[in-house]
Design an enzyme around this catalytic site. Structure first.
Site, PDB file in Angstrom:
ATOM      1  N   ILE A  74       0.843  -1.200   0.000  1.00 58.66           N
ATOM      2  CA  ILE A  74       0.000   0.000   0.000  1.00 58.66           C
ATOM      3  C   ILE A  74       0.875   1.245   0.000  1.00 58.66           C
ATOM      4  O   ILE A  74       0.619   2.208  -0.734  1.00 58.66           O
ATOM      5  CB  ILE A  74      -0.973  -0.019   1.198  1.00 58.66           C
ATOM      6  CG1 ILE A  74      -1.950  -1.184   1.050  1.00 58.66           C
ATOM      7  CG2 ILE A  74      -1.716   1.308   1.333  1.00 58.66           C
ATOM      8  CD1 ILE A  74      -2.737  -1.501   2.293  1.00 58.66           C
ATOM      9  N   HIS A  75       1.929   1.224   0.798  1.00 54.16           N
ATOM     10  CA  HIS A  75       2.883   2.329   0.840  1.00 54.16           C
ATOM     11  C   HIS A  75       3.530   2.523  -0.538  1.00 54.16           C
ATOM     12  O   HIS A  75       3.702   3.658  -1.005  1.00 54.16           O
ATOM     13  CB  HIS A  75       3.936   2.040   1.908  1.00 54.16           C
ATOM     14  CG  HIS A  75       4.953   3.105   2.086  1.00 54.16           C
ATOM     15  ND1 HIS A  75       4.649   4.373   2.534  1.00 54.16           N
ATOM     16  CD2 HIS A  75       6.298   3.086   1.878  1.00 54.16           C
ATOM     17  CE1 HIS A  75       5.756   5.087   2.592  1.00 54.16           C
ATOM     18  NE2 HIS A  75       6.771   4.331   2.199  1.00 54.16           N
ATOM     19  N   ALA A  76       3.866   1.438  -1.183  1.00 52.56           N
ATOM     20  CA  ALA A  76       4.473   1.504  -2.518  1.00 52.56           C
ATOM     21  C   ALA A  76       3.508   2.145  -3.515  1.00 52.56           C
ATOM     22  O   ALA A  76       3.915   2.975  -4.333  1.00 52.56           O
ATOM     23  CB  ALA A  76       4.865   0.101  -2.986  1.00 52.56           C
TER      24      ALA A  76
END
Length: 111
Positions: A74-76
């Site tokens: 999700i961060h990516a």
């Protein structure tokens, strides 16, 4: 490649693309439009790499492979979307600097 490695590749290349776009804005601000355009090209190349990793995940899931959704993924995705936004805005800002520069040159010629 596992999900963490793929995620880090997306983060790395998305982050590089965002940084290159920011450099492009700085070059445009200084009136160095060729360098600004070069940095945008480099940013686009980094985005292509990041998109390849993302596309591989999507295609794998389409083939029925289980994709584990982890916080790092999700961060990516956040990094990737931010980079896309910054690149789009950088292109617009560069165009504005070009137009401002042209107007300033016209005014100087009138003087």
């Amino acid at each position: 490649m596992n999900i963490e490695e793929i995620s880090f590749q997306i983060i790395l290349n998305g982050g590089n693309a965002r940084s290159l776009a920011a450099e492009a804005i700085n070059f445009a601000k200084a009136g160095e439009f060729d360098k600004a355009e070069q940095k945008i090209e480099e940013a686009n190349e980094a985005m292509i790499i990041a998109h390849r990793f993302q596309t591989d995940l999507i295609q794998g899931e389409a083939r029925g492979e289980k994709v584990e959704i982890r916080l790092i993924l999700i961060h990516a995705q956040d990094h990737l979307m931010n980079a896309m936004t910054v690149i789009d805005l950088a292109k617009e800002i560069i165009e504005l600097y070009k137009k401002t520069n042209e107007l300033e040159l016209r005014e100087l010629r009138k003087s």
